[in-house]
Design a protein around this motif. Structure first.
Motif, PDB file in Angstrom:
ATOM      1  N   ALA A   1       0.833  -1.202   0.000  1.00  0.00           N
ATOM      2  CA  ALA A   1       0.000   0.000   0.000  1.00  0.00           C
ATOM      3  C   ALA A   1       0.869   1.254   0.000  1.00  0.00           C
TER       4      ALA A   1
ATOM      5  N   GLN B   1       2.524   1.649  -3.393  1.00  0.00           N
ATOM      6  CA  GLN B   1       1.557   2.077  -4.409  1.00  0.00           C
ATOM      7  C   GLN B   1       1.303   3.569  -4.291  1.00  0.00           C
ATOM      8  N   GLN B   2       1.111   3.982  -3.069  1.00  0.00           N
ATOM      9  CA  GLN B   2       0.818   5.385  -2.835  1.00  0.00           C
ATOM     10  C   GLN B   2       1.967   6.256  -3.307  1.00  0.00           C
ATOM     11  N   ARG B   3       3.131   5.779  -2.969  1.00  0.00           N
ATOM     12  CA  ARG B   3       4.340   6.483  -3.377  1.00  0.00           C
ATOM     13  C   ARG B   3       4.374   6.670  -4.890  1.00  0.00           C
TER      14      ARG B   3
ATOM     15  N   ALA C   1       2.014   6.444  -6.990  1.00  0.00           N
ATOM     16  CA  ALA C   1       0.883   7.171  -7.560  1.00  0.00           C
ATOM     17  C   ALA C   1       1.100   8.678  -7.451  1.00  0.00           C
ATOM     18  N   ASP C   2       2.075   9.049  -6.661  1.00  0.00           N
ATOM     19  CA  ASP C   2       2.336  10.464  -6.412  1.00  0.00           C
ATOM     20  C   ASP C   2       3.149  11.061  -7.558  1.00  0.00           C
TER      21      ASP C   2
END
Length: 917
Positions: free
Chosen positions: A872, A875-877, A879-880
């Motif tokens: 998670a 992914q967040q990283r 997506a940034d």
RNA sequence: GGGCGAUUAGCUCAGUUGGUUAGAGCGCUCCCCUCACACGGGAGAGGUCCAAGGUUCAAGUCCUUGAUCGCCCACCA
């Protein structure tokens, strides 16, 4: 063969003693000034001849020895110059104590006899220290050993004094100094340590003459009031303005003293009125000078009240204090008493409370000497490590004050000045020549008549010089200065100084200043006593307390050495010596490095043991110990990977050690060699090779052996600066070195081109991962250690396939597997426990062992949770957009690959969990 | 009054320029006296990196403030 019959456990005591003596006897580390090569020189911070070496010296000597052995092996023309310091006051105090035990006092026996006793002490103590140092295996040049009172060094001190005197940098005067009533000598500011103590502040009323008014002063030392010659207030202080210029009546003495105004008086402190005692306080002395006040000394040199103290004469200073307070109280002049935290000056050597005292002393002007030092540090002509010490150094040099260099002692270099009995003026010795009388150096050129009045009534100044004056000349004096000797030309400036940060000001700074001023040469580079300064940490006891005899927590290195061996202690000290932080030494730590020594010993034992076997199989030692063994490794063998890998590791490890030592990162260097030897070499390399050492293929076995020997020999040389004894011993037992003199005279190993091998590194890393996974599962399944189990392996790439196919034997052997079914792509469904790795999926069959589904599930769930969180976050990283645009591409790519891998791992765990439930 | 350092696993401590799952030794748990080593081998557990803010795409790492501990320097009677 006997050389190879070696005991099962490493017992360092005899081995170390033997080599230590051999190195000393053979003068192995004598430096040759005329040798070729780049020079590396270092002086030993001379231990005081006050007793024996403690663990702090051991740390220092170990660090120096590592650096020195390393340079010597790197091919430098290396000099480590040892010696000892007469340590004026420290030694005198020790000897006085010894004499006191026999009821003797130096005053009774006289100067000459006392000096004789100290020399006796020096002989014993110095001998003990030398014996200890030899036992520690320090590789210094004992043929150049020096002592600060040796005639040539005595002369250097005289020369330095006379030069500075003639230049006006040394002067004599009556000033306030720190006085130790016990030692009965002046001390420098540095020798006076300050301790925070709970004291009292006494408020005393001084009646105003011809008035009923009183003025109250506050003091922490009421006994000094007997010497008061004024009361001072701040000129702007409205409370006292009307009293300025009036007279106060000094209680108990009935002396009238003026009330003066002076800016230094702090209106906030006490009552805002201060008693002024010019003969017993540095501030008051300065004030006395400004206001032309009388200086009344009320004490004797040994801290008793003198005739000027009137009724209190003859009392000790603290007894007098009590009596005075009592008397003041009974006269109603004691207003009040408060508690008061204050810092008290203590004699660094005997811990007696010092007394500021007005006396005639010799001083050295420091500002002009400090300036070149400041420049040298600022311009990096002298580099200071750790960096933060540089600022401390510069601050001290910048705010330096004149140095009181005379001591009213008997042990030291006598000041070469004569006083005229008729006119009182001073006549210096004509030159610095020294003669030896009764085996002791003294200045030779005694002036015959007074320079000024021609009188013959001359007596030499009774004082000796601060011991740090002679230590400050150490790099010069030990190399023969003021003569321009071959040693001085060759080895000065020295390359490096390693000292404790606790003597930065005492010693290091003085060497810099005196060196820069006195050494021959036109430039700072030529005159600086050392180009680099490394300040090491202080060794503390296991509770972090500084070790000291008075605390009773000193550790005798020889005791530890007898228990664990020098190498173990050296290594422990080295590992713990990260720059900047002090070291708390514990025995447990040493124990684990004794184990390390034992580990290497046993690795060697294994080699020697098998050597017998292979000899029996008809291979000669000559074949194994071929001269090119060092140059050509790794030899081609059928199974090349482990050799390519270990030599690749050696290349990496060498670079890391060189780099770490270059930057005085001793702990890093020690860690690197430790993990290489124990982890890479013993746990993997030897284990890997075991079957091949008895290979039926003769050529192959020989090549394998040669590689093993070459790697081992190489590693011994890498380790040698850290563990000189063990490595010396084992190195000599290697067949090719039997006749060689010493490992310490060999080159520090350097990898050959082509040893670095990233493919081998990656390959072995992957195999290790695989083997560890197999063992892990076995442990989890609680499979019996000896029982081999079947396994399946799915390969994820062509590389993985090649790797596994070439190394099936090793995988099975080290993973204790009976058979390994290998397939490409996915693992088939089946019984057992599965692990996923980047290159492989591995299933270990339970081999009839019931699988603890509960434990397995719990473990997998925990792993799943960790992965979920990790995935998670990644992914967040990713997506940034700011991350994608700002972070370097390789970081982004790396994250993407890792994420992909994690997802696969996650998927497998999910599948496996589904199976289990 | 200035200055410096420390605070990371139960303990003692590493962690150079900020970058993917923070390391070591000892201790602890489990299994092994397997023919180099029980001073040993194998596997593991264990950490909100003193606190709060901030800078940054990203902080154990840089900045600010604070807390606790320690050291050094300084002539507050």
């Amino acid at each position: 063969m006997t050389a190879r019959e070696i005991p099962k456990a490493y017992e360092p005591q005899d081995i170390e003693r033997r080599w230590a003596q051999a190195w000393f006897d053979e003068k192995l580390y004598r430096a040759d000034a005329r040798a070729d090569g780049e020079m590396f020189s270092i002086v030993l911070p001379p231990p005081n001849v006050t007793g024996s070496i403690h663990i702090g010296h051991m740390l220092e000597h170990t660090q120096i020895d590592i650096i020195v052995r390393w340079h010597r092996m790197l091919g430098f023309k290396t000099l480590w110059l040892p010696g000892m310091d007469h340590a004026g006051i420290a030694t005198q105090v020790v000897v006085e104590r010894e004499l006191a035990k026999k009821g003797l006092k130096r005053e009774q026996m006289g100067r000459e006899e006392f000096e004789r006793r100290v020399w006796q002490w020096k002989a014993e103590s110095g001998g003990r220290i030398k014996t200890q140092m030899i036992r520690l295996g320090v590789s210094c040049d004992w043929t150049r050993e020096k002592f600060t009172l040796d005639p040539p060094l005595y002369r250097a001190v005289m020369e330095a004094f006379l030069r500075l005197y003639r230049e006006g940098l040394i002067y004599r005067g009556r000033y306030m100094v720190n006085w130790c009533p016990r030692c009965q000598t002046a001390l420098s500011d540095l020798e006076t340590v300050h301790e925070q103590r709970e004291g009292k502040l006494w408020f005393i009323r001084y009646p105003i003459a011809g008035s009923s008014e009183t003025i109250t002063v506050a003091t922490t030392r009421p006994e000094t009031m007997l010497g008061d010659t004024a009361v001072a207030v701040h000129p702007q202080d409205e409370r006292y303005k009307h009293l300025i210029g009036k007279m106060a009546v000094l209680p108990l003495m009935s002396r009238e003293i003026p009330i003066i105004a002076d800016d230094v008086v702090d209106r906030e402190f006490g009552t805002g009125a201060a008693k002024v005692t010019p003969a017993h306080d540095p501030n008051d002395f300065a004030m006395g000078q400004r206001h032309k006040l009388a200086e009344i000394d009320v004490m004797t040199p040994d801290g008793h009240m003198n005739a000027a103290a009137g009724a209190y004469a003859g009392m000790g200073r603290f007894a007098a204090r009590e009596k005075i307070v009592e008397d003041l109280n009974s006269h109603g002049l004691l207003e009040r008493v408060t508690n008061h935290a204050m810092s008290v000056g203590i004699c660094d050597r005997c811990k007696t409370i010092i007394e500021p005292r007005l006396s005639v002393q010799w001083f050295c002007k420091m500002k002009p000497l400090a300036e070149p030092g400041i420049q040298a540090v600022q311009d990096e002509l002298l580099s200071v490590v750790p960096e933060n010490q540089k600022k401390i150094f510069l601050d001290w040099l910048t705010n330096i004050r004149d140095w009181c260099i005379s001591r009213q002692l008997w042990w030291g270099h006598r000041i070469p000045i004569w006083h005229c009995g008729d006119c009182g003026s001073m006549t210096p010795a004509k030159d610095s020549r020294v003669e030896v009388v009764n085996e002791r150096a003294q200045i030779a050129s005694v002036p015959e008549k007074c320079e000024k009045c021609g009188s013959g009534k001359l007596t030499q100044d009774p004082d000796v010089l601060d011991t740090w004056f002679s230590s400050g000349l150490w790099p010069l004096s030990t190399l023969g200065w003021p003569d321009e000797t071959e040693d001085l030309r060759t080895f000065y400036p020295t390359s490096l100084l390693i000292s404790g940060y606790d003597i930065l000001f005492f010693w290091d700074a003085r060497m810099v200043m005196l060196g820069l001023h006195l050494a021959p040469g036109a430039t700072i580079e030529q005159r600086i006593p050392f180009r680099e300064l490394y300040l090491h940490a202080i060794v503390r006891d296991p509770h972090g307390m500084k070790m000291s005899k008075t605390r009773g927590n000193v550790v005798d290195p020889l005791e530890i050495i007898e228990k664990y061996g020098t190498d173990a202690l050296r290594f422990a000290l080295t590992v713990m010596a990260a720059p900047g932080t002090d070291i708390a030494l514990s025995e447990e730590r040493i124990l684990s490095y004794r184990a390390f020594a034992n580990k290497i010993w046993n690795a060697a034992r294994f080699l020697f043991f098998n050597l017998g076997k292979i000899e029996a199989a008809g291979v000669t030692l000559d074949e194994l110990a071929a001269p090119e063994i060092r140059a050509k490794a790794p030899y081609a063998t059928r199974d090349a990977l482990p050799h390519q890998w270990i030599f690749s590791r050696l290349a990496a490890v060498t670079a890391e050690i060189n780099d770490a030592l270059e930057n005085f990162r001793f702990h890093e260097a020690a860690h690197v060699i430790y993990h290489f030897f124990w982890g890479d070499f013993c746990d993997w390399y030897i284990e890997w090779l075991k079957p091949q050492l008895a290979s039926e293929n003769r050529e192959d076995a020989i090549a394998t052996w040669r590689n093993l020997f070459a790697a081992f020999e190489y590693a011994l040389r890498l380790l040698h600066p850290f563990m000189p004894f063990l490595t010396e011993e084992l190195w000599h037992r290697l067949p090719q070195n039997a006749a060689a003199k010493s490992i310490s005279l060999q080159s520090f190993p350097a990898p050959l081109d082509g040893w670095a091998n990233a493919d081998a590194d990656r390959g072995v890393a992957a195999l290790q991962e695989l083997i560890i996974a197999a063992r892990n599962i076995r442990a989890e399944l609680k499979v019996d250690n000896k029982k081999k189990v079947g396994a399946e392996l799915a390969l994820k790439s062509a590389d993985a396939r090649r790797l596994v196919e070439a190394n099936l034997d090793v995988i099975c052997r080290l993973g204790t597997l009976s058979a390994l079914r290998v397939r490409h792509g996915e693992l088939e469904a089946g019984e057992g426990v599965v692990r996923s790795m980047p290159q492989f999926d591995l299933r270990i069959q339970s081999g009839g062992q019931p699988i603890d589904a509960k434990a397995e599930t719990a473990k997998l769930k925990k792993e799943r949770a960790r992965l979920e969180k990790d995935i998670a976050a990644k992914q967040q990283r990713l997506a940034d957009d700011t991350f994608r645009s700002r972070a370097p591409a390789e970081i982004v790519r790396g994250l993407e690959t890792t994420l992909a891998e994690r997802r696969i791992e996650y998927q497998r765990i999910v599948e496996r969990l589904a199976q289990l439930e």
